[in-house]
Design a protein around this motif. Structure first.
Motif, PDB file in Angstrom:
ATOM      1  N   THR B  29     -10.589 -57.401 -24.497  1.00  0.00           N
ATOM      2  CA  THR B  29     -10.868 -56.192 -25.257  1.00  0.00           C
ATOM      3  C   THR B  29     -11.895 -56.526 -26.324  1.00  0.00           C
ATOM      4  O   THR B  29     -12.081 -57.691 -26.687  1.00  0.00           O
ATOM      5  CB  THR B  29      -9.618 -55.629 -25.941  1.00  0.00           C
ATOM      6  N   TYR B  31     -13.004 -55.487 -30.223  1.00  0.00           N
ATOM      7  CA  TYR B  31     -12.559 -54.813 -31.453  1.00  0.00           C
ATOM      8  C   TYR B  31     -13.691 -54.908 -32.460  1.00  0.00           C
ATOM      9  O   TYR B  31     -13.993 -55.976 -32.972  1.00  0.00           O
ATOM     10  CB  TYR B  31     -11.285 -55.481 -31.983  1.00  0.00           C
ATOM     11  N   SER B  33     -15.117 -53.692 -36.029  1.00  0.00           N
ATOM     12  CA  SER B  33     -14.611 -53.119 -37.271  1.00  0.00           C
ATOM     13  C   SER B  33     -15.673 -53.209 -38.353  1.00  0.00           C
ATOM     14  O   SER B  33     -16.211 -54.278 -38.615  1.00  0.00           O
ATOM     15  CB  SER B  33     -13.345 -53.863 -37.689  1.00  0.00           C
ATOM     16  N   SER B  47     -13.132 -48.639 -37.164  1.00  0.00           N
ATOM     17  CA  SER B  47     -12.842 -49.676 -36.176  1.00  0.00           C
ATOM     18  C   SER B  47     -12.710 -49.083 -34.784  1.00  0.00           C
ATOM     19  O   SER B  47     -11.995 -48.117 -34.577  1.00  0.00           O
ATOM     20  CB  SER B  47     -11.561 -50.415 -36.553  1.00  0.00           C
ATOM     21  N   TYR B  49     -11.718 -49.802 -30.877  1.00  0.00           N
ATOM     22  CA  TYR B  49     -10.916 -50.685 -30.022  1.00  0.00           C
ATOM     23  C   TYR B  49     -11.254 -50.343 -28.582  1.00  0.00           C
ATOM     24  O   TYR B  49     -10.861 -49.294 -28.080  1.00  0.00           O
ATOM     25  CB  TYR B  49      -9.430 -50.477 -30.329  1.00  0.00           C
ATOM     26  N   SER B 103      -9.723 -46.728 -33.694  1.00  0.00           N
ATOM     27  CA  SER B 103      -8.356 -47.201 -33.870  1.00  0.00           C
ATOM     28  C   SER B 103      -7.847 -46.947 -35.278  1.00  0.00           C
ATOM     29  O   SER B 103      -6.667 -47.125 -35.544  1.00  0.00           O
ATOM     30  CB  SER B 103      -8.240 -48.686 -33.533  1.00  0.00           C
TER      31      SER B 103
END
Lengths: 131, 522
Positions: B29, B31, B33, B47, B49, B103
């Motif tokens: 994955t 992520y 941010s 953020s 995701y 997210s």
């Protein structure tokens, strides 16, 4: 386990009429797993270690007794991607293991149900004898 | 301008497809941010995701959006406000992408509110009395959900000031209940259902994009994202199961008596939303997500092909004119049949893979016979209204005085072909490449044959009877055509509630307390 459509028509009303004989799907079984097995039972062993599962990135809900087959299947997929028909043998082995696991869980459920039914019969016969 | 936006969206779709395939293959994955500001223990992060769920949903949304861009170019051609239409559609797509990939709850709320607001403007595009009523109702229903969302954020903030999706807090019952209520309003789960059929006042490209695949699925998608919090409450999931089943049943019952094509497809969407909610509440997270994607594809295709047919009827939406509209668009008619075969769950279609797997896996859940019975009753209703569409398409053709013939364009039909190919290929591709860890458990033969037997039963009723089995009772027709009067009840409640509350608020605070304290000492 034991959804209504997998049971016979006569037994699906047991959850209403005789709730004491239906095993709980939430709580642990009430009977000892070794009850009735004088020579003991073969312990199930998970062949894949925690380290194998971590490095193979197996999700938590698939870390069960068939995880070793899943690791092999995943390895084959990664080596042969996108020609995934090469991995049908590994997939079938994993599927077969999952089916065997499901059948054994169904058998455990049925064993628990029959033991509960036996307890209920004993209880009713004792009540009748006291009367 | 439409073609430029189609190019941009299609490029984004290709990029998302490559990224999704790569990340799924690598089981990784991403992520991302960006810290906007931080104050003591509170960090406000934008953020993103990107895991397989968000990326594959992005792929589907971008595919449908790009096809709808081209489709709307041909459909909305007589209307001069196409720049306004483009702005709204693109803002909607942006809001949807924010909801899918964000997210952080605070910034997700921006996308969530944007969805509701922009869908209102899209519904009232035609600016007539019925569209403004439908638009206001949709807006009010969505605002109820938005208010629940705000309170959810408040409760979430108390436990976890970061407001991130990835939190190890133990969810309180209040938080979980508020979350479920929020997501139910957007996804039209009973009792928040009536806005969806009324929202068919929007143009058909908007119905294809918004009301079949994106807006209505946003709530269910977020339920799946926050499943680790929602699954902690056993009884709440049971309640969601009952409400979802009833949503399907409600939509099915109303669809029997519905003669408006777009409302019929809207009720079909409602039925499938209930089905997805049911699958989710029982614990079939990945299967419900799979059905969400396949449903988005074939339902938007159905709306678009239906729009093609309606163009030839001067936008008449009565199902009894279907055969006349189809006489001049045999290609759209064929593509519509492909979409209907997906609805029927014909083997090897995407609809079969997602829907029938859910029907089989429900046997391994601890639900009662009533739930299984209701589920198959809803499947019966699905077959019933699908065969209604088939039936009316094979009626004798009559040419109406107001009928206008529009020649279909090559690019327009090509887009429909792209969607049709995706519905044929996506199901198998998803099962083999993406969701390969699904366990296929055996079911008894009696359970396996229920869907095809029901299918044959409805088909034989149609074939032998020669006419559709609908009631001639005026009372039943009146009751079900008005959606069991739920729309009247909800409209009155929501409009009266807001009106009275706002009136009291103004009277007591602005003209009362504030007036007294600011001006009242004399």
């Amino acid at each position: 386990m034991g959804s209504s459509t997998s049971q016979y028509i006569l037994t699906f009303t047991e959850s209403w009429t005789q709730p004491n004989v239906v095993p709980s799907v939430v709580d642990k079984p009430k009977h000892d797993p070794l009850e009735g097995f004088e020579s003991g039972r073969q312990e199930r062993v998970r062949k894949a270690t925690d380290e194998d599962l971590y490095w193979a990135k197996i999700p938590p809900n698939r870390r069960d007794y068939c995880a070793d087959h899943l690791i092999e299947y995943q390895r084959c997929r990664k080596l042969n991607y996108p020609f995934l028909s090469e991995c049908e043998h590994y997939k079938h082995e994993w599927d077969h293991c999952q089916n065997e696991d499901t059948i054994s869980r169904m058998k455990e459920f049925e064993r628990e149900r029959r033991l509960l039914k036996r307890d209920e019969r004993k209880r009713l016969s004792e009540e009748t004898a006291m009367e | 301008m439409h073609m430029i936006w189609f190019t941009i969206l299609f490029m984004l779709f290709t990029f998302a497809l490559i990224l999704a395939t790569y990340l799924t293959y690598m089981s990784q994955t991403v992520y991302l941010s960006f810290n906007i500001f931080s104050l003591w223990n509170v960090d406000m992060n934008v953020s993103f995701y990107l895991d397989f769920m968000s990326l594959w949903f992005t792929v589907v949304v971008l595919l449908i959006s790009s096809v709808v861009m081209v489709y709307s170019y041909f459909y909305m051609a007589p209307y001069t406000k196409s720049v306004y239409f483009l702005w709204l559609t693109n803002l909607f797509i942006l809001s949807m992408l924010i909801v899918i990939n964000m997210s952080n709850l605070f910034f997700l709320m921006l996308g969530w509110d944007g969805l509701g607001l922009i869908s209102f403007f899209l519904i009232v595009y035609y600016q007539n009395q019925s569209s403004i009523t439908s638009g206001m109702f949709t807006l009010l229903m969505n605002r109820i959900g938005d208010s629940f969302f705000l309170v959810t954020i408040m409760v979430f903030f108390y436990s976890s000031p970061v407001l991130s999706m990835h939190t190890s807090l133990k969810p309180s019952l209040l938080m979980v209940v508020l979350m479920v209520l929020t997501f139910m309003t957007k996804s039209a789960i009973y009792p928040f259902s009536p806005w969806l059929p009324l929202a068919m006042a929007a143009p058909t490209p908007i119905s294809a994009l918004v009301h079949s695949s994106t807006l209505v699925t946003a709530g269910l998608y977020l339920m799946m994202r926050y499943s680790y919090l929602l699954y902690s409450s056993y009884y709440l999931m049971k309640l969601l199961l009952i409400l979802s089943l009833f949503t399907s049943f409600y939509a099915g019952m109303n669809s029997i008596f519905e003669k408006d094509m777009k409302k019929l497809i809207a009720l079909s969407t409602l039925s499938h939303l209930g089905f997805i909610g049911m699958a989710f509440s029982v614990g079939l997270l990945h299967l419900s997500f799979f059905h969400l994607l396949t449903h988005a594809l074939f339902k938007s295709l159905l709306f678009m092909t239906m729009g093609d047919i309606m163009i030839n009827l001067n936008h008449a939406q009565d199902i009894r004119y279907l055969s006349s509209g189809m006489a001049y668009t045999p290609m759209s008619c064929t593509i519509m049949y492909v979409s209907l075969l997906n609805l029927l769950g014909i083997p090897n279609m995407s609809g079969y893979f997602s829907k029938d797997l859910v029907l089989e896996m429900m046997n391994y859940s601890n639900v009662s016979f009533v739930v299984i019975f209701m589920m198959f009753l809803n499947v019966f209703f699905t077959y019933y209204y699908t065969y209604q569409l088939f039936f009316y398409s094979f009626q004798p053709i009559k040419v109406f005085p107001y009928q206008i013939f529009h020649a279909p364009m090559l690019l327009h039909t090509l887009c429909l072909f792209i969607m049709m190919a995706s519905t044929l290929v996506f199901g198998f591709f998803y099962l083999s490449h993406i969701s390969y860890m699904l366990v296929y458990l055996p079911v008894p033969m009696a359970v396996k044959v229920i869907p095809p037997v029901l299918n044959l039963l409805v088909f034989s009723m149609l074939y032998l009877n020669g006419k559709m089995f609908t009631s001639n009772s005026p009372l039943l027709n009146f009751y079900f055509s008005n959606m069991m009067f739920l729309s009247n009840v909800m409209m009155t409640t929501s409009s009266n509630l807001y009106y009275n509350m706002s009136f009291m608020l103004v009277k007591s605070t602005e003209m009362g307390l504030l007036n007294f304290y600011l001006n009242g000492f004399t």
